[in-house]
Scaffold this active site. Sequence first.
Site, PDB file in Angstrom:
ATOM      1  N   GLU A  36      31.787  71.616 -78.749  1.00 20.99           N
ATOM      2  CA  GLU A  36      30.952  70.725 -77.941  1.00 20.99           C
ATOM      3  C   GLU A  36      31.594  70.556 -76.563  1.00 20.99           C
ATOM      4  O   GLU A  36      32.778  70.253 -76.462  1.00 20.99           O
ATOM      5  CB  GLU A  36      30.802  69.372 -78.652  1.00 20.99           C
ATOM      6  CG  GLU A  36      30.148  68.278 -77.841  1.00 20.99           C
ATOM      7  CD  GLU A  36      28.778  68.652 -77.272  1.00 20.99           C
ATOM      8  OE1 GLU A  36      27.899  69.075 -78.037  1.00 20.99           O
ATOM      9  OE2 GLU A  36      28.603  68.544 -76.033  1.00 20.99           O
ATOM     10  N   LYS A  37      30.770  70.738 -75.516  1.00 22.80           N
ATOM     11  CA  LYS A  37      31.350  70.648 -74.168  1.00 22.80           C
ATOM     12  C   LYS A  37      31.340  69.224 -73.617  1.00 22.80           C
ATOM     13  O   LYS A  37      31.979  68.927 -72.619  1.00 22.80           O
ATOM     14  CB  LYS A  37      30.634  71.592 -73.205  1.00 22.80           C
ATOM     15  CG  LYS A  37      29.219  71.207 -72.882  1.00 22.80           C
ATOM     16  CD  LYS A  37      28.668  72.150 -71.831  1.00 22.80           C
ATOM     17  CE  LYS A  37      27.216  71.792 -71.527  1.00 22.80           C
ATOM     18  NZ  LYS A  37      26.581  72.702 -70.615  1.00 22.80           N
ATOM     19  N   LYS A  39      29.788  65.397 -75.511  1.00 25.75           N
ATOM     20  CA  LYS A  39      30.045  64.412 -76.563  1.00 25.75           C
ATOM     21  C   LYS A  39      29.243  64.785 -77.797  1.00 25.75           C
ATOM     22  O   LYS A  39      28.050  65.124 -77.664  1.00 25.75           O
ATOM     23  CB  LYS A  39      29.594  63.018 -76.111  1.00 25.75           C
ATOM     24  CG  LYS A  39      30.399  62.440 -74.973  1.00 25.75           C
ATOM     25  CD  LYS A  39      29.745  61.147 -74.527  1.00 25.75           C
ATOM     26  CE  LYS A  39      30.511  60.514 -73.385  1.00 25.75           C
ATOM     27  NZ  LYS A  39      29.750  59.446 -72.745  1.00 25.75           N
ATOM     28  N   GLY A 178       2.594  63.036 -68.824  1.00 29.05           N
ATOM     29  CA  GLY A 178       2.177  61.963 -69.733  1.00 29.05           C
ATOM     30  C   GLY A 178       2.482  62.292 -71.182  1.00 29.05           C
ATOM     31  O   GLY A 178       1.755  61.866 -72.077  1.00 29.05           O
ATOM     32  N   VAL A 180       5.574  62.344 -74.370  1.00 29.45           N
ATOM     33  CA  VAL A 180       6.313  61.241 -75.007  1.00 29.45           C
ATOM     34  C   VAL A 180       7.285  60.568 -74.032  1.00 29.45           C
ATOM     35  O   VAL A 180       7.288  59.339 -73.892  1.00 29.45           O
ATOM     36  CB  VAL A 180       7.093  61.760 -76.235  1.00 29.45           C
ATOM     37  CG1 VAL A 180       7.873  60.629 -76.877  1.00 29.45           C
ATOM     38  CG2 VAL A 180       6.141  62.381 -77.240  1.00 29.45           C
ATOM     39  N   ILE A 181       8.087  61.365 -73.337  1.00 27.57           N
ATOM     40  CA  ILE A 181       9.118  60.768 -72.480  1.00 27.57           C
ATOM     41  C   ILE A 181       8.480  59.987 -71.331  1.00 27.57           C
ATOM     42  O   ILE A 181       8.867  58.852 -71.043  1.00 27.57           O
ATOM     43  CB  ILE A 181      10.087  61.862 -71.970  1.00 27.57           C
ATOM     44  CG1 ILE A 181      10.879  62.429 -73.157  1.00 27.57           C
ATOM     45  CG2 ILE A 181      11.041  61.313 -70.900  1.00 27.57           C
ATOM     46  CD1 ILE A 181      11.794  63.603 -72.824  1.00 27.57           C
ATOM     47  N   ASP A 304      16.454  72.163 -80.389  1.00 30.05           N
ATOM     48  CA  ASP A 304      15.631  72.368 -79.192  1.00 30.05           C
ATOM     49  C   ASP A 304      15.756  73.783 -78.622  1.00 30.05           C
ATOM     50  O   ASP A 304      14.942  74.198 -77.795  1.00 30.05           O
ATOM     51  CB  ASP A 304      16.039  71.376 -78.091  1.00 30.05           C
ATOM     52  CG  ASP A 304      15.522  69.964 -78.356  1.00 30.05           C
ATOM     53  OD1 ASP A 304      14.973  69.724 -79.450  1.00 30.05           O
ATOM     54  OD2 ASP A 304      15.681  69.105 -77.466  1.00 30.05           O
ATOM     55  N   HIS A 442       0.868  42.369 -99.206  1.00 29.05           N
ATOM     56  CA  HIS A 442       0.089  41.566 -98.263  1.00 29.05           C
ATOM     57  C   HIS A 442       0.905  40.349 -97.817  1.00 29.05           C
ATOM     58  O   HIS A 442       1.536  39.714 -98.651  1.00 29.05           O
ATOM     59  CB  HIS A 442      -1.193  41.089 -98.939  1.00 29.05           C
ATOM     60  CG  HIS A 442      -2.049  40.212 -98.076  1.00 29.05           C
ATOM     61  ND1 HIS A 442      -2.804  40.716 -97.029  1.00 29.05           N
ATOM     62  CD2 HIS A 442      -2.243  38.871 -98.074  1.00 29.05           C
ATOM     63  CE1 HIS A 442      -3.456  39.712 -96.437  1.00 29.05           C
ATOM     64  NE2 HIS A 442      -3.119  38.579 -97.043  1.00 29.05           N
TER      65      HIS A 442
HETATM   66  C1  LIG Z   1      14.509  60.722 -73.054  1.00 28.84           C
HETATM   67  C2  LIG Z   1      14.440  61.379 -74.412  1.00 28.84           C
HETATM   68  C3  LIG Z   1      14.017  60.647 -75.500  1.00 28.84           C
HETATM   69  C4  LIG Z   1      13.957  61.236 -76.757  1.00 28.84           C
HETATM   70  N1  LIG Z   1      13.537  60.476 -77.808  1.00 28.84           N
HETATM   71  C5  LIG Z   1      13.471  61.033 -79.036  1.00 28.84           C
HETATM   72  C6  LIG Z   1      13.080  60.253 -80.161  1.00 28.84           C
HETATM   73  O1  LIG Z   1      12.802  59.059 -80.049  1.00 28.84           O
HETATM   74  N2  LIG Z   1      13.031  60.843 -81.375  1.00 28.84           N
HETATM   75  C7  LIG Z   1      13.334  62.181 -81.546  1.00 28.84           C
HETATM   76  O2  LIG Z   1      13.258  62.657 -82.667  1.00 28.84           O
HETATM   77  N3  LIG Z   1      13.712  62.940 -80.498  1.00 28.84           N
HETATM   78  C8  LIG Z   1      13.799  62.402 -79.259  1.00 28.84           C
HETATM   79  N4  LIG Z   1      14.227  63.168 -78.203  1.00 28.84           N
HETATM   80  C9  LIG Z   1      14.520  64.598 -78.439  1.00 28.84           C
HETATM   81  C10 LIG Z   1      15.914  64.793 -79.069  1.00 28.84           C
HETATM   82  O3  LIG Z   1      16.862  64.133 -78.265  1.00 28.84           O
HETATM   83  C11 LIG Z   1      16.215  66.274 -79.163  1.00 28.84           C
HETATM   84  O4  LIG Z   1      15.169  66.902 -79.879  1.00 28.84           O
HETATM   85  C12 LIG Z   1      17.526  66.544 -79.897  1.00 28.84           C
HETATM   86  O5  LIG Z   1      18.589  65.926 -79.230  1.00 28.84           O
HETATM   87  C13 LIG Z   1      17.774  68.050 -79.985  1.00 28.84           C
HETATM   88  O6  LIG Z   1      18.985  68.282 -80.635  1.00 28.84           O
HETATM   89  P1  LIG Z   1      19.777  69.642 -80.389  1.00 28.84           P
HETATM   90  O7  LIG Z   1      20.988  69.569 -81.274  1.00 28.84           O
HETATM   91  O8  LIG Z   1      18.897  70.796 -80.520  1.00 28.84           O
HETATM   92  O9  LIG Z   1      20.199  69.614 -78.857  1.00 28.84           O
HETATM   93  P2  LIG Z   1      21.050  68.581 -78.020  1.00 28.84           P
HETATM   94  O10 LIG Z   1      20.977  67.224 -78.592  1.00 28.84           O
HETATM   95  O11 LIG Z   1      20.647  68.792 -76.613  1.00 28.84           O
HETATM   96  O12 LIG Z   1      22.540  69.063 -78.249  1.00 28.84           O
HETATM   97  C14 LIG Z   1      23.045  70.244 -77.731  1.00 28.84           C
HETATM   98  C15 LIG Z   1      24.524  70.058 -77.533  1.00 28.84           C
HETATM   99  O13 LIG Z   1      25.098  71.305 -77.173  1.00 28.84           O
HETATM  100  C16 LIG Z   1      26.081  71.086 -76.191  1.00 28.84           C
HETATM  101  N5  LIG Z   1      26.277  72.341 -75.469  1.00 28.84           N
HETATM  102  C17 LIG Z   1      25.345  72.996 -74.712  1.00 28.84           C
HETATM  103  N6  LIG Z   1      25.896  74.135 -74.214  1.00 28.84           N
HETATM  104  C18 LIG Z   1      27.163  74.181 -74.674  1.00 28.84           C
HETATM  105  C19 LIG Z   1      28.229  75.104 -74.509  1.00 28.84           C
HETATM  106  N7  LIG Z   1      28.092  76.212 -73.769  1.00 28.84           N
HETATM  107  N8  LIG Z   1      29.402  74.842 -75.114  1.00 28.84           N
HETATM  108  C20 LIG Z   1      29.552  73.718 -75.866  1.00 28.84           C
HETATM  109  N9  LIG Z   1      28.587  72.821 -76.049  1.00 28.84           N
HETATM  110  C21 LIG Z   1      27.402  73.056 -75.476  1.00 28.84           C
HETATM  111  C22 LIG Z   1      25.511  69.960 -75.345  1.00 28.84           C
HETATM  112  O14 LIG Z   1      26.538  69.292 -74.637  1.00 28.84           O
HETATM  113  C23 LIG Z   1      24.845  69.083 -76.394  1.00 28.84           C
HETATM  114  O15 LIG Z   1      25.703  68.073 -76.859  1.00 28.84           O
HETATM  115  C24 LIG Z   1      14.329  62.600 -76.933  1.00 28.84           C
HETATM  116  C25 LIG Z   1      14.786  63.337 -75.840  1.00 28.84           C
HETATM  117  C26 LIG Z   1      14.850  62.743 -74.598  1.00 28.84           C
HETATM  118  C27 LIG Z   1      15.354  63.544 -73.435  1.00 28.84           C
END
Ligand SMILES: Cc1cc2nc3c(=O)[nH]c(=O)nc-3n(C[C@H](O)[C@H](O)[C@H](O)COP(=O)(O)OP(=O)(O)OC[C@H]3O[C@@H](n4cnc5c(N)ncnc54)[C@H](O)[C@@H]3O)c2cc1C
Length: 465
Positions: A36-37, A39, A178, A180-181, A304, A442
Amino acid sequence: MAEGGHYDIVILGGGSGGYACALRAAEFGKRVALIEKDKVGGTCLHRGCIPTKALLHAAEVADSSRESEKFGIKTAFEGIEMPAVLSYQQGVVERLWKGLQSTIAGRKIDTIYGDGRLTSPTSVTVNGAVYTGDHVVLATGSVPRSLPGLTLDGVRVITSDDALKFDRVPSSVVILGGGVIGVEFASVWRSFGADVTIVEMAPQLLPLEDEGSAKVLQRVFRRRGIKFELDTPFQSVSYTDSGVRVVLGGGKELDAELLLVAVGRGPVSADLGYEENGVAITRGFVDVDPLCRTSVPTISAVGDLINTPQLAHVGFGEGILVAERLGGLDVKPIDYDGVPRITYSDPEVASVGITSAQAAARGINVVEVNYPLGGNGKSVILQTQGQAKVIAEAPSTPGGQPGRVLGVHLVGSRVGELIAEAQLIFNWDAEPDDVAALIHPHPTQSEIIGEAHLALAGKPLHFHA
Ligand SMILES: Cc1cc2nc3c(=O)[nH]c(=O)nc-3n(C[C@H](O)[C@H](O)[C@H](O)COP(=O)(O)OP(=O)(O)OC[C@H]3O[C@@H](n4cnc5c(N)ncnc54)[C@H](O)[C@@H]3O)c2cc1C
């Protein structure tokens, strides 16, 4: 901290997808390196789900205090102290982050901090140290996207990352997008007192949600003074003395202090060695099969980064699926229709299954019912409006019972908490008559689920169509 070495699984990215995979893999006794780069917890914990929901809760408190006289309670709303709101928000994040770090450490997972790069089908290099694995899981997530020609400056033209750190309430905001975010920030800022306008290309807010839910949301937003321009493309933005001037397709101009760009999130896949090592990518997303296997046999991808719904719980589910597959279990593909979706605005919008439009596009004959929250005691107590819409397969014989429930779409305060029951109904292929037989407590909002299914099963209780 470990310095290179061999593991059963090397995971690149410690967000929802990556850490869920690590935690589950450790339960199989796998040796796991989590790279992780920034947190652990990623976008969801630090820049997404958690901090936005803390802001939305603060917004709800502001509205409750403003509207308390409606309930006979005298309070004086004196304003929003944004630094204090941020400190509450950060307190929530820090507490969960500490808990997550200790859970990860407790499972004997090695967390390696630094920028990782895929350097072979079985290795990731971080600061010159090489971590090899029998298997590599890519989980580098996503970042906010912009539009061609639209430069984000982090001050007046901002993303959700910037908005979460804003230490004052803007007087006015244009929100581009428009989805979710955009809808969640509109809700927060309006409750905090800002003048808000959403600009959306599609004909409705929350374009992925059922049209009926969007209509109710739009009606309530209008009443709350949140403005929106639908079916409207963005054209350009320029700086003014006091903020920005946004020009829309058709020439309309909107002046505001800020422009929040919420047009979606793009996968983090560039310059990380993915394609050089044979990982197939389409429009930035890593290609996977239904079991999250990439084009390279030793590499999986989750969250994602792949083209599935961008939700934290989808990342958890995919991370767990990969860990269980690598742990030798017989895993099944995720049914993405069966994943619940919630927009935590006021009112909340929650759904599972398919929309009426999707049913029509798939050629499925359906029956539907819209149960208004006005008929539900707890919702009237809360003074919230909205509806529960349930879609089921049309009866196969005239006068027969409807078949499987195909979609549940809820709008109203707190309805997000109800979608878990709807998720069971959808995923266990229940029919309205099965649910109608269940007695709901209820007075709760959960009764709207019971009432809608009673109505669909032909035995409505508190419902008149
Ligand atoms: C404003 C906002 C609100 C949201 N609200 C919701 C919600 O209410 N409910 C919901 O289900 N989802 C919500 N989401 C979506 C949710 O946050 C994402 O779907 C989720 O975080 C995706 O997880 P992930 O592990 O794929 O990616 P991420 O959480 O983006 O994690 C990827 C990680 O990889 C690390 N990384 C990237 N490149 C490197 C590298 N080269 N070396 C080492 N580390 C690296 C990054 O630092 C990061 O920590 C929201 C998103 C946003 C932006």
